[in-house]
Design a protein around this motif. Structure first.
Motif, short mmCIF file in Angstrom:
data_model
loop_
_atom_site.label_atom_id
_atom_site.label_comp_id
_atom_site.label_asym_id
_atom_site.label_seq_id
_atom_site.Cartn_x
_atom_site.Cartn_y
_atom_site.Cartn_z
N GLY A 711 22.27 -30.70 -22.80
CA GLY A 711 21.59 -30.87 -21.52
C GLY A 711 21.88 -29.82 -20.48
N VAL A 712 22.57 -28.71 -20.87
CA VAL A 712 22.95 -27.71 -19.88
C VAL A 712 22.54 -26.29 -20.25
CG1 VAL A 712 24.88 -29.05 -18.97
CG2 VAL A 712 25.26 -27.46 -20.88
N ARG A 713 22.11 -26.06 -21.47
CA ARG A 713 21.80 -24.70 -21.88
C ARG A 713 20.70 -24.74 -22.93
NH1 ARG A 713 23.52 -21.19 -18.83
NH2 ARG A 713 25.75 -21.27 -19.27
N SER A 714 19.88 -23.70 -22.93
CA SER A 714 18.85 -23.57 -23.96
C SER A 714 18.97 -22.20 -24.61
CB SER A 714 17.45 -23.77 -23.37
OG SER A 714 17.09 -22.70 -22.51
N LEU A 715 18.42 -22.12 -25.81
CA LEU A 715 18.32 -20.85 -26.52
C LEU A 715 16.94 -20.81 -27.17
CD1 LEU A 715 20.99 -19.10 -28.71
CD2 LEU A 715 18.58 -19.08 -29.35
N THR A 716 16.13 -19.86 -26.71
CA THR A 716 14.79 -19.67 -27.24
C THR A 716 14.76 -18.40 -28.06
OG1 THR A 716 13.86 -20.74 -25.28
CG2 THR A 716 12.34 -19.46 -26.65
N THR A 717 14.21 -18.47 -29.26
CA THR A 717 14.17 -17.30 -30.12
C THR A 717 12.92 -17.33 -30.98
OG1 THR A 717 15.54 -15.90 -31.54
CG2 THR A 717 15.47 -18.25 -32.07
N ARG A 718 12.75 -16.28 -31.76
CA ARG A 718 11.61 -16.16 -32.65
C ARG A 718 12.08 -15.88 -34.07
NH1 ARG A 718 6.12 -17.35 -31.34
NH2 ARG A 718 5.85 -17.00 -29.12
N ALA A 719 11.32 -16.39 -35.02
CA ALA A 719 11.60 -16.16 -36.43
C ALA A 719 10.28 -16.00 -37.17
CB ALA A 719 12.40 -17.32 -37.02
N TYR A 720 10.13 -14.90 -37.90
CA TYR A 720 8.89 -14.62 -38.65
C TYR A 720 9.24 -14.41 -40.12
CZ TYR A 720 7.20 -13.64 -33.92
OH TYR A 720 6.86 -13.73 -32.59
N PRO A 721 9.55 -15.49 -40.85
CA PRO A 721 9.89 -15.34 -42.27
C PRO A 721 8.74 -14.71 -43.04
CG PRO A 721 10.39 -17.56 -41.48
CD PRO A 721 9.59 -16.90 -40.42
N SER A 722 9.11 -13.95 -44.07
CA SER A 722 8.08 -13.33 -44.90
C SER A 722 7.69 -14.21 -46.07
CB SER A 722 8.58 -11.98 -45.44
OG SER A 722 9.68 -12.17 -46.32
N ARG A 723 8.56 -15.15 -46.43
CA ARG A 723 8.31 -16.00 -47.60
C ARG A 723 7.68 -17.32 -47.17
NH1 ARG A 723 13.60 -15.97 -51.42
NH2 ARG A 723 12.62 -17.97 -51.95
N SER A 724 6.69 -17.76 -47.92
CA SER A 724 5.98 -18.99 -47.59
C SER A 724 6.82 -20.23 -47.83
CB SER A 724 4.68 -19.09 -48.40
OG SER A 724 4.96 -19.10 -49.80
N ASP A 725 7.92 -20.10 -48.58
CA ASP A 725 8.78 -21.26 -48.83
C ASP A 725 9.96 -21.34 -47.86
OD1 ASP A 725 10.11 -19.06 -49.84
OD2 ASP A 725 10.76 -20.05 -51.70
N ALA A 726 9.90 -20.58 -46.76
CA ALA A 726 10.95 -20.66 -45.74
C ALA A 726 10.69 -21.86 -44.84
CB ALA A 726 11.01 -19.37 -44.92
N LEU A 727 10.84 -23.04 -45.41
CA LEU A 727 10.50 -24.30 -44.75
C LEU A 727 11.66 -25.28 -44.73
CD1 LEU A 727 7.03 -24.83 -46.47
CD2 LEU A 727 7.42 -23.95 -44.15
N GLY A 728 12.81 -24.84 -45.22
CA GLY A 728 13.93 -25.76 -45.37
C GLY A 728 14.79 -25.88 -44.13
N LEU A 729 15.70 -26.87 -44.19
CA LEU A 729 16.57 -27.22 -43.07
C LEU A 729 17.90 -27.70 -43.64
CD1 LEU A 729 17.15 -28.15 -40.07
CD2 LEU A 729 15.95 -30.26 -40.67
#
Length: 761
Positions: A711-729
């Protein structure tokens, strides 16, 4: 060949009816050949290949030119030069007017070299001015007309002729302009290729963006090597209208948008965050609530996915999370803001109706920025979508010639308090630092300058730059809604040494003295994602009393990628800012975001990392909301691996570094695509109280990742994976995580594709 051109047989050099209605080829009936249509989305770089869009024409179909990438090129060897004279005949419906860089035309058709005074070009430029330009006898001859201007978003018939003695322009069958030239003049042959929809000698903004493109529909385009008479032009115009009852057919406003549905399959384009329907956007700004609807505007270039000729884009929502696209609210005009309509704010006027305050760009002024005002037509037309606005003909505030300020004067932020209006305008003082000028008005008509709100110390804090942009001053309620007596001042630094982040101070606002006094002089930042969370704008929500903040989510890509995609940048999540009991700024995504949740994909509580990751092995997605709490962790660094391939070859890791006391992101393996810029490790301080557990709320929206920590800090970033299976967590740690809890939801789009345009309520 079209029956409309029967009378011109034998004179036609080229003739395109655009009756194909689909595909990426057009037939030249005069030359009996096919021409290929260039279009950026045909490359299919990040989504399946798409042909250019088509629409209904004057006769049959018409081709839509997107303003930056759609055009036809014909080799110089494959088309004859005009000899006896010239006529260019076309039906056009412009989407927008182009800036006219280097005073070159956004060409309808072009085969010329202006510098060599050869060939011909016919097209439009700023504010609806349109022109025929020819190389005649070693001189460059121009015939232009601004009155009558070429109207936007409706069909017009244009004809341009040259007969060796005169140049003439016709609009809808009537003579609009003429110019006598030396008798016996001939058009100097050009060795250039012929282009349709693009100036063959367009100015280069930055590779690959070539300016001077036509934006909108073209139909029934013909080139003749003789000059048609006025009677022939009028007769042709009337024949074209016969199927329409003698009137020019209307074009639906929604048909002029480059719809967001064209980008719905783009593997990197966010879907539940705010974005322009296409092309370029800067910061969202000027939020306002009126008659049950939230309105939010944004800096927008409808000509293409590049920064240039800025308009005000417009969204509308009932709940701050489900949105509709509306036509641009403000466009540049010839008198007030020919260099663009830049950022500003909104408030209710003295009658309770919406008003927009904007930065008017005009190079005739010094500085070339002033504050403009536009009022809604709602009192007259009752349009609750607020589609139409009328600008005040002159600036309402200009920087005083006596002011000891830098020639930077922009981004008015206006609010009403105690029945009076206050305005902040971003500027700076030479050799001192950035500031916001304060203006006051009892009636929103006459404004007086009250000096500087608060002056930063450039020597002590060079990261604040030499001037401020986008100053925002908001009351800071407590989390339970009670007033705290404090305000937050947010700015975007500008100039040498500036770190372009959202910088803020908590302090006291004195409306009598028009001054802000910070509790501490050292500035702070909200987001530690390194230039991805910028461009602040804000409002007090009259429904809830919350102070809301809106920002850009920068895209970070190359011009070449922006060209291929057709869109650039977007907006961050709307957030609520509060004053916490510990005196710090609280920042949380608005609660309404939960309305975009779909299925809950996974939930676990009080388990170790290995068990949680076993459950997450079946969870995939690129539009997710994740809430995670680390109750017991021996690891030094721990967090989430996002947009992960099964083998971990690509992943983006968002984590807490306990020893450093920092919220971080590791993008060393974000993508294998060497063309993308997403690299490195970024982050900043995250101070947790003794015994406080690391809590993280993460929003993954294809390429956009936002993390909100404790509730006190945020981090905004971008990610452009090249592989279509970059869907995991996965949970990620450099040691043991003995106990954690997690929830994962799929998220639904914020816009219903295909639903755009104004709707009466």
């Amino acid at each position: 060949m079209s029956e409309l051109w029967t009378d011109w047989n034998g004179s036609l050099l080229a003739a395109w009816s655009f009756d194909e209605g689909s595909g990426h080829f057009v037939w030249d009936a005069a030359g009996s050949r096919r021409d290929e249509i260039e279009h950026a989305q045909r490359k299919g770089r990040f989504q399946p290949s798409q042909d250019p869009p088509w629409g209904k024409g004057i006769s049959g179909s018409a081709l839509s030119f997107d303003g930056y990438s759609t055009y036809i090129r014909r080799s110089a060897a494959d088309i004859r030069q005009p000899s006896e004279g010239l006529t260019i005949s076309a039906w056009v419906a412009p989407r927008t007017h182009e800036y006219g860089m280097e005073k070159r035309l956004a060409a309808i058709i072009s085969r010329h070299d202006r510098e060599k005074a050869e060939g011909y070009v016919f097209g439009v430029t700023r504010n609806g001015e349109w022109s025929l330009q020819l190389g005649l006898g070693g001189e460059w001859a121009e015939l232009s007309t601004r009155e009558p201007a070429l109207p936007l978003q409706e069909w017009s018939y244009l004809a341009a002729t040259f007969d060796g003695t005169a140049m003439k322009l016709y609009l809808n069958g009537e003579l609009a302009a003429s110019k006598i030239v030396a008798a016996g003049s001939v058009i100097a042959p050009s060795s250039e290729d012929l282009t349709v929809g693009r100036n063959n000698r367009g100015a280069v903004l930055v590779e690959p963006f070539v300016m001077n493109h036509f934006s909108g529909y073209i139909d029934e385009l013909a080139i003749l090597d003789r000059a048609l008479s006025a009677q022939e032009i009028t007769r042709y115009y009337e024949r074209c209208l016969e199927p329409h009852g003698g009137k020019r057919p209307a074009v639906e406003p929604a048909d002029f948008g480059v719809g967001r549905e064209r980008f719905a399959s783009d593997c990197h384009r966010p879907q539940y965050h705010l974005s322009a329907p296409s092309h370029w956007m800067n910061e969202p700004h000027a939020p306002i609530y009126f008659n049950g609807l939230y309105h939010l505007f944004y800096q927008y270039n409808p000509q293409g996915p590049f920064w240039h000729y800025i308009h005000w884009g417009h969204w509308v929502s009932e709940d701050l999370v489900h949105w509709r696209d509306l036509p641009p609210a403000l466009r540049p005009d010839a008198i007030l803001d020919p260099e663009g309509v830049w950022s500003g704010s909104a408030c209710l006027d003295e009658e309770g109706y919406p008003a927009l305050f904007f930065t008017a760009g005009n190079n005739a002024w010094r500085p070339n920025q002033a504050v403009g005002l536009a009022r809604s037509t709602y009192p007259h037309d009752g349009d609750n979508d607020l589609v139409h606005w009328i600008k005040h003909p002159e600036p309402i505030v200009m920087q005083s010639a006596e002011a000891n300020w830098l020639p930077e004067f922009r981004d008015p932020f206006v609010w009403r308090e105690r029945g009076e209006w206050f305005m902040l305008v971003g500027t700076g003082i030479p050799d001192k630092g950035g500031t916001a000028a304060v203006y006051h008005s009892p009636d929103m008509k006459e404004w007086s300058c009250k000096g500087c709100l608060y002056l930063s110390d450039y020597g002590e804090y060079p990261e604040l730059g030499t001037a401020w942009e986008l100053p925002v001053l908001l009351p800071l309620p407590r989390a339970d809604g009670r007033a705290s007596g404090k305000h937050v001042l947010l700015i975007s630094p500008w100039g040498p040494g500036a770190e372009v982040e959202v910088v803020y101070w908590i302090g006291s606002w004195d409306p009598d003295r028009c001054r802000f006094v910070p509790d501490r002089e050292e500035p702070e930042i909200i987001d530690v994602g390194d230039f991805h969370f910028t461009g602040p704008s804000g409002m007090v929500d009259p429904k809830t009393g919350r102070s809301l903040l809106f920002t850009i989510a920068q895209g970070e890509r190359t011009p070449e990628i922006d060209y291929d995609c057709g869109w650039s940048h977007g907006a961050g999540m709307p957030v609520s800012v509060t004053l916490r009991d510990d005196g710090r700024l609280g920042i949380e995504p608005i609660g309404e975001i939960a309305r975009l949740r779909g299925r809950k994909l996974f939930e676990a509580s009080g388990l170790g990392m290995e068990d949680i990751n076993a459950g997450l092995s079946g969870v995939q997605g690129d539009m997710l909301e994740i809430g995670v709490s680390f109750e017991q962790a021996d690891a030094v660094r721990y967090g989430l691996s996002l947009r992960r391939t099964p083998d971990g070859e690509e992943e983006t890791v968002l984590y807490y570094d306990r020893e450093a006391g920092a919220l971080m992101v590791n993008r060393e393996r974000t993508t294998l695509d060497p063309a993308e810029r997403t690299r490195g490790i970024q982050g900043g301080p995250l101070v947790l109280a003794k015994g406080e557990k690391f809590r993280l709320r993460v929003f993954v929206d294809r390429s956009l990742i936002e993390g909100y920590a404790n509730g006190v800090r945020s981090l905004t970033t971008r990610a452009y994976p090249s592989r279509s299976d970059a869907l995991g967590l996965r949970l990620w740690a450099d040691g043991e995580v003995r106990e954690a809890s997690i929830e994962v939801w799929e998220m639904m789009p914020a816009f219903e594709t295909g639903k755009s345009g104004s709707q009466k309520k």
